[in-house]
Design a protein around this motif. Structure first.
Motif, PDB file in Angstrom:
ATOM      1  N   UNK A  53       0.925  -1.093   0.084  1.00  0.00           N
ATOM      2  CA  UNK A  53      -0.061   0.319  -0.048  1.00  0.00           C
ATOM      3  C   UNK A  53       0.874   1.525  -0.195  1.00  0.00           C
ATOM      4  N   UNK A  54       1.791   1.323   0.887  1.00  0.00           N
ATOM      5  CA  UNK A  54       2.790   2.362   0.930  1.00  0.00           C
ATOM      6  C   UNK A  54       3.859   2.150  -0.787  1.00  0.00           C
ATOM      7  N   UNK A  55       3.532   1.525  -1.318  1.00  0.00           N
ATOM      8  CA  UNK A  55       4.471   1.453  -2.699  1.00  0.00           C
ATOM      9  C   UNK A  55       3.409   2.739  -3.308  1.00  0.00           C
ATOM     10  N   UNK A  56       2.031   1.685  -3.562  1.00  0.00           N
ATOM     11  CA  UNK A  56       1.084   2.116  -4.266  1.00  0.00           C
ATOM     12  C   UNK A  56       0.821   3.595  -3.190  1.00  0.00           C
ATOM     13  N   UNK A  57       1.035   4.021  -2.827  1.00  0.00           N
ATOM     14  CA  UNK A  57       0.570   5.161  -2.217  1.00  0.00           C
ATOM     15  C   UNK A  57       1.590   6.502  -2.967  1.00  0.00           C
ATOM     16  N   UNK A  58       2.823   6.010  -2.515  1.00  0.00           N
ATOM     17  CA  UNK A  58       3.626   6.867  -2.964  1.00  0.00           C
ATOM     18  C   UNK A  58       4.163   6.891  -4.925  1.00  0.00           C
ATOM     19  N   UNK A  60       0.994   6.986  -6.231  1.00  0.00           N
ATOM     20  CA  UNK A  60       0.015   7.645  -6.752  1.00  0.00           C
ATOM     21  C   UNK A  60       0.733   9.086  -6.416  1.00  0.00           C
ATOM     22  N   UNK A  61       1.252   9.380  -4.825  1.00  0.00           N
ATOM     23  CA  UNK A  61       1.905  11.203  -4.901  1.00  0.00           C
ATOM     24  C   UNK A  61       2.277  11.468  -5.731  1.00  0.00           C
ATOM     25  N   UNK A  66       3.921  15.007 -10.537  1.00  0.00           N
ATOM     26  CA  UNK A  66       4.374  15.163 -12.180  1.00  0.00           C
ATOM     27  C   UNK A  66       2.861  15.762 -13.169  1.00  0.00           C
ATOM     28  N   UNK A  67       1.966  14.827 -12.266  1.00  0.00           N
ATOM     29  CA  UNK A  67       0.709  15.742 -13.395  1.00  0.00           C
ATOM     30  C   UNK A  67       0.500  17.517 -13.296  1.00  0.00           C
TER      31      UNK A  67
END
Length: 352
Positions: A53-58, A60-61, A66-67
């Motif tokens: 989950x931490x990997x996914x959250x990071x 996403x951040x 970038x966006x």
């Protein structure tokens, strides 16, 4: 912003590596893990889930950063030309409501800047082709912006309508089918005619002002392009610069920790080796990693004097190549000795 993104990326890689290691350990020791209490297995599984989950959250951040950066940069490039001269033209395009006098004044300003001997002609005189091309790109994007937004809006709106009502068309209830088809047809007509509600582009004719400036600007660009000619001798020097730049980039790729090489690459890219006056100038063949290149030298009446490079630009090129040991002096020496019987040291003749 760059440090935050770098930190998040490193953290995500570390956490992903830990999760992979844990998965490998569990797979290799699955028989021993069977004997572990259910409570301990539950904690291990929970830890693995938290890491993922931490990997996914990071990630996403990272996407948000970038966006956001892309949107910010894109919006800036739409609004601003980033050139002081052309910004003086653009500042006249802001108004509360466009009218006849507004368009007249803008055209007057354009004619003022693009007149013969005006500020734009100074760019042509100084061979500032990059500024003219960037302005041309900016004006084309400004002119086409409304159409691109409307096309994007139309595609998005049609996709939403089809997604919401497309399934209803095949419904068993004929009333729902008729209503869905009617709504879809009416929606398509509304979307199609939305861009034609106002005269011009959304009630403005500024795009035609952009077209007028583009016509003036492209005349200047064509005028400058027709003057940019080159002799065969100068073409050899451009090739020398190309080879040097290619080798320097390869050197950078092999040693990414060397930050100063970026400055040398930028300096090398801005060196102008073309010369109009070639009096007392001769070419010397040198080698960059077995590739033949040519340097320009000044002729000397005294053979015992060291050869002098043609100008400061060649000296800059020479010093950069020497700094990274890219000039093959030994091969140049082999080619030079049979003809003139002179020794060469660092690409320069010296007397015996």
């Amino acid at each position: 912003m760059g440090k935050i993104q770098r930190g998040l990326r490193i953290s995500a890689i570390v956490e992903f590596f830990i999760a992979v290691v844990c998965a490998i350990i569990i797979y290799l020791n699955k028989e021993q893990i069977i004997n572990i209490q259910f409570k301990n297995i539950k904690m291990v599984a929970l830890l693995a889930i938290v890491l993922c989950l931490l990997v996914l959250i990071e990630e996403f951040v990272q996407i948000i950063f970038v966006g956001g950066k892309i949107v910010k940069k894109g919006y800036h490039n739409i609004k601003y030309c980033d050139d002081e001269l052309f910004n003086n033209i653009d500042k006249y395009t802001y108004c509360y409501k466009e009218n006849n006098l507004y368009y007249i004044n803008i055209i007057r300003i354009i004619n003022l800047y693009y007149r013969d001997g005006g500020p734009i002609d100074n760019l042509v005189k100084d061979n500032q082709i990059e500024k003219l091309l960037l302005r041309n790109d900016f004006l084309h994007k400004q002119k086409n912006l409304f159409d691109e937004i409307m096309n994007l809006f139309s595609s998005f709106a049609i996709s939403i309508i089809v997604a919401l009502l497309g399934g209803k068309v095949m419904d068993d209830n004929s009333l729902i089918t008729v209503v869905s088809v009617g709504v879809m047809v009416c929606s398509f007509f509304v979307i199609f005619y939305a861009k034609y509600v106002y005269r011009g582009q959304g009630g403005t004719c500024l795009n035609q002002i952009y077209e007028y400036e583009i016509s003036k600007l492209e005349e200047k660009i064509l005028k400058l392009q027709n003057t940019l000619e080159i002799s065969n001798e100068n073409a050899k020097y451009i090739y020398t610069q190309h080879i040097a730049l290619k080798e320097l980039i390869q050197t950078k790729n092999k040693n990414r920790k060397n930050k100063t090489i970026i400055d040398d690459i930028n300096q090398l890219s801005n060196i102008n080796l073309c010369m109009e006056n070639r009096e007392d100038i001769y070419d010397r063949k040198l080698y960059i990693n077995n590739q033949e290149v040519y340097f320009a030298y000044r002729k000397s009446k005294d053979d015992c004097k060291k050869d002098i490079l043609a100008n400061e630009e060649f000296e800059k090129l020479y010093m950069i190549l020497k700094k990274y040991n890219l000039i093959d002096f030994e091969k140049s020496l082999e080619k030079k000795i049979p003809r003139h019987n002179k020794r060469i040291k660092d690409g320069r003749k010296i007397c015996n």
